[in-house]
Design an enzyme around this catalytic site. Structure first.
Site, PDB file in Angstrom:
ATOM      1  N   HIS A 155       0.869  -1.222  -0.147  1.00  0.00           N
ATOM      2  CA  HIS A 155      -0.038  -0.092   0.016  1.00  0.00           C
ATOM      3  C   HIS A 155       0.880   1.193   0.031  1.00  0.00           C
ATOM      4  O   HIS A 155       0.196   2.428  -0.222  1.00  0.00           O
ATOM      5  CB  HIS A 155      -0.934   0.178   1.097  1.00  0.00           C
ATOM      6  CG  HIS A 155      -2.198  -1.117   0.958  1.00  0.00           C
ATOM      7  ND1 HIS A 155      -3.009  -1.277   0.031  1.00  0.00           N
ATOM      8  CD2 HIS A 155      -2.212  -2.160   1.854  1.00  0.00           C
ATOM      9  CE1 HIS A 155      -3.777  -2.110   0.394  1.00  0.00           C
ATOM     10  NE2 HIS A 155      -3.384  -2.795   1.413  1.00  0.00           N
ATOM     11  N   GLU A 207      -6.722 -12.722   5.108  1.00  0.00           N
ATOM     12  CA  GLU A 207      -7.180 -11.622   4.888  1.00  0.00           C
ATOM     13  C   GLU A 207      -8.686 -11.495   4.104  1.00  0.00           C
ATOM     14  O   GLU A 207      -9.094 -10.560   3.445  1.00  0.00           O
ATOM     15  CB  GLU A 207      -6.432 -10.299   4.385  1.00  0.00           C
ATOM     16  CG  GLU A 207      -5.579 -10.621   3.390  1.00  0.00           C
ATOM     17  CD  GLU A 207      -4.740  -9.307   2.985  1.00  0.00           C
ATOM     18  OE1 GLU A 207      -4.691  -8.373   3.528  1.00  0.00           O
ATOM     19  OE2 GLU A 207      -3.895  -9.708   2.223  1.00  0.00           O
ATOM     20  N   ASP A 229      -9.071  -5.863   4.985  1.00  0.00           N
ATOM     21  CA  ASP A 229      -9.538  -6.584   3.661  1.00  0.00           C
ATOM     22  C   ASP A 229     -10.896  -7.844   3.928  1.00  0.00           C
ATOM     23  O   ASP A 229     -11.383  -8.045   3.230  1.00  0.00           O
ATOM     24  CB  ASP A 229      -8.312  -7.219   3.040  1.00  0.00           C
ATOM     25  CG  ASP A 229      -7.514  -6.219   2.360  1.00  0.00           C
ATOM     26  OD1 ASP A 229      -8.164  -5.529   1.697  1.00  0.00           O
ATOM     27  OD2 ASP A 229      -6.275  -6.392   2.284  1.00  0.00           O
TER      28      ASP A 229
END
Length: 724
Positions: free
Chosen positions: A489, A593, A619
């Protein structure tokens, strides 16, 4: 001076802008000087006036385009045609020409954003210029998220009523007559400023004076609403959202919310429940009374405008006080319960929480049956921990198990020599060879992350999203056990990650690289940098986990490309023991996730080579349809399922360790209490953002407080002047 023009004659009347904010004063002063030579002219009708055109004229003069505009009051079409803007008259709505009337046939314009009330002239002006006015008040760009939030909030709480009253829209769809008459609202008060029919002076001058007072009244209340929402409403929304996300840590039912600082919470709660699809809805809100320091437990109403509660406090408790109430409830420290059951009080937080929890005893009991005291749960202890809010520093109250986590042991760093042997050939005139041994000393940790986990330590770390070597160095010096450099990210790649690893190495802090995707190429590049750990995202099966492990192993055990003689992982070939030790030292982490990943969490943890399972709560909640509500009960149950699967495995016998990321509703200590071996408490960007936002808002609020003091001083000075 506010120029007013009416019935063909220009009348200059004294006018003072309400002192609503010194920054806007400065802006308007500059605008007034710039426009002094050729002011714009804004038209509206003469005769009897209403709140909408009075407010519309006031608001439009706050804009850059129409600052210091003359107000022309007439119904003459020829005069209106040449004006720069026209409000509430003329039969035209065309924002490109600044025509804002709503009386024409076929007009059905609404504010949008879910609002369905037909707009008045004030609503039209607000729709097109409201964000500009609010942005000036906040001193930010119009595109700022807070501007949009206040834009909607001010319309809902203030502007929509102006539109509805002017268009004759009732609050309720009913043929029944109202139970009482309400002539105290703003539209009524503005209407009463019109000239009385018995007033002998019905001149245009007198009418314009009355219209000026109407503008001042409507405008001052509009600006008060904007200031309230900027200074009080917006910070309160942030507090309520934080506490709403933390509701599961208060009680497993998710139906009790604790305010870590009292603020106006009711409207925020209803709006956030709808926006975030909160299920189940909150039934009780706990907060501390600032004066008595006692705790209140308040039942949430069915809707914001109704008195009925979703679940009122027990009828057996209502009207009782002090010892009598404590005896009835079986809860020490009770103070009172209101006769309607919508609110009660206790001397302590634990007691108030017990009262809210105790309502479960009445879920399936007849009203006449007394409370079963044995079923009431009274917590033995609760801990108060300090958390950082984006606006202030409130405290959160989270029940925890005492001494659940032992103190973290400091990293034991030692220096050990690394020996490099270089064999050199003697010159041609020598018959022998000489071996030169060069000894270099490198500072390394005698305990890697992997070995510390094997020793039973609980490790605490930070995610580095900024790719800033400076922040990486600060994180290392701060004492984190590890730092995850987030390539999934964060904005950086391999070169940027290398700079962060250099900074962390200088502080002797282990680095973990989170890959942007699970692939052999990314794993090879990351591993060659020499992190102590590698994290693979979105692993949903044992097959995917086995592939991830193979990317970390050299052939024949895996498919990792070999350049170990020249890469940083082996000290550029200086560490001759790298090939023998890297498997024992590298921590391989797989992220679970998604729902699919949770289903196979036990199998993933059992894969040979997988050392640790990293949970991904955001997530996971998104995959379940709860992107805005990671604290949802269903998400928490799914997390518990994964936790149970991983913790049920034995890391020393082929299982895996459990790692997690703290959330507002699930703090670092909560994760440690449940058995997590690695806990990441924050993100560097989030820490900086919270500190920066709080710093800016604290400063701006101090300016606003100072402006209030200045206005009081100005008022006192004016009163003194006129009294003299």
């Amino acid at each position: 001076m506010l120029p007013l023009v009416g019935r063909g004659f220009k009348h200059t009347l004294p006018f003072v802008f309400p002192a609503y904010h010194h920054r806007l004063h400065l802006h308007l002063s500059r605008s007034l000087m710039a426009a002094a030579t050729s002011p714009k002219r804004v038209g509206t009708h003469n005769g009897s006036f209403h709140c909408d055109e009075a407010l519309g004229c006031f608001m439009i003069r706050l804009t850059d385009k129409f600052s210091n505009a003359e107000i022309v009051r007439t119904r003459d079409p020829q005069v209106l045609e040449v004006l720069d803007a026209v409000l509430d008259v003329g039969g035209v709505y065309d924002s490109s020409r600044d025509r804002y009337d709503h009386h024409q046939k076929g007009f059905e314009e609404v504010f949008g954003h879910g609002f369905k009330t037909k707009l008045s002239s004030a609503g039209l002006v607000y729709k097109h210029f409201g964000k500009e006015i609010i942005a000036k008040e906040l001193q930010v760009d119009e595109g700022h998220l807070d501007v949009h939030r206040l834009f909607l909030a001010v319309y809902k709480s203030f502007m929509e009523a102006i539109d509805a009253v002017d268009n004759g829209i009732n609050r309720y769809d009913t043929d029944q007559p109202p139970r009482y008459v309400n002539n105290t609202h703003l539209s009524s008060r503005v209407g009463r400023l019109n000239l009385d029919w018995i007033d002998p002076d019905q001149s245009s001058e007198k009418e314009n004076e009355a219209f000026q007072r109407a503008m001042e009244l409507a405008g001052s209340e509009f600006l008060s609403s904007v200031r309230f929402h900027a200074k009080s409403w917006l910070p309160a929304r942030s507090i309520v959202m934080e506490c709403l996300l933390a509701r599961w840590s208060v009680d497993p039912s998710g139906e009790i919310m604790v305010l870590n600082r009292f603020c106006p919470w009711k409207l925020h709660l209803f709006e956030l429940e709808e926006e975030m699809k909160i299920e189940p809805p909150i039934k009780y809100v706990l907060y501390q009374d600032d004066r008595s320091k006692h705790w209140r437990v308040q039942a949430v109403a069915v809707t914001p405008d109704r008195f009925e509660s979703r679940k009122a406090l027990a009828s057996q408790w209502r009207g009782l006080r002090d010892e009598e109430l404590s005896k009835e409830t079986g809860i020490p420290g009770c103070v009172f319960v209101h006769m309607s059951g919508f609110i009660g009080g206790n001397q302590s937080y634990e007691g108030a929480l017990a009262m809210a929890k105790g309502m479960r005893a009445f879920s399936h009991k007849p009203k006449h049956q007394p409370a079963a005291m044995a079923t009431l749960t009274y917590p033995a202890a609760a801990a108060i921990r300090t958390t950082k809010s984006s606006l202030r520093k409130p405290f959160s109250i989270i029940p925890i198990k005492p001494n659940a986590i032992s103190p973290l042991k400091p990293l034991n760093l030692t220096s050990k020599p690394a020996t490099l042997s270089i064999k050199s050939t003697a010159s041609s005139d020598h018959s022998s060879t000489a071996t030169t041994t060069i000894t270099t000393t490198t500072t390394t940790s005698s305990l890697t992350l992997k070995s510390r986990l094997q020793n039973g330590q609980t490790l605490y770390g930070l995610f580095l999203l900024s790719f800033s070597p400076t922040l990486a160095e600060i994180a290392g010096l701060s004492g984190y056990d590890f730092v995850v450099v987030d390539m999934e990210h964060g904005p950086g790649g391999i070169p940027e990650a290398l700079s962060c690893l250099h900074a962390l190495a200088a502080t002797q802090t282990p680095a973990i690289l989170r890959l942007p995707e699970t692939s052999a190429t990314w794993a090879k590049k990351a591993l060659d940098l020499g992190p102590q750990g590698i994290m693979f995202p979105m692993i949903e099966s044992s097959k995917a986990a086995k592939k991830a492990v193979s990317y970390c192993r050299f052939p024949p055990a895996g498919v990792r490309g070999s350049a170990h003689t020249v890469v940083r992982a082996s000290n550029y070939g200086i560490d001759e023991g790298y090939l023998s030790n890297y498997e024992d030292q590298l921590l391989i982490m797989c992220q679970v996730e998604s729902e699919e990943g949770v289903k196979h969490a036990e199998d993933i943890a059992a894969v040979d080579g997988v050392d640790c399972i990293q949970m991904g709560p955001l997530d996971l909640s998104a995959s379940m349809g709860y992107l805005w509500d990671p604290a949802n009960k269903k998400v928490r149950k799914m997390m518990e399922k994964a936790e149970k699967a991983v913790l049920g495995s034995d890391p020393k016998g082929g299982g895996a360790y459990l790692a997690g990321f703290a959330m507002p509703h699930d703090g670092p200590r909560d994760l440690g209490t449940r058995g997590y071996h690695m806990v990441s408490g924050a993100v560097d960007v989030g820490l900086f953002r919270s500190a920066a936002v709080e710093d800016v808002k604290r400063f701006k609020m101090s300016l606003m407080d100072g402006a209030d003091d200045e206005r009081e001083d100005e008022k006192d000075a004016d009163e003194k002047y006129w009294s003299e």
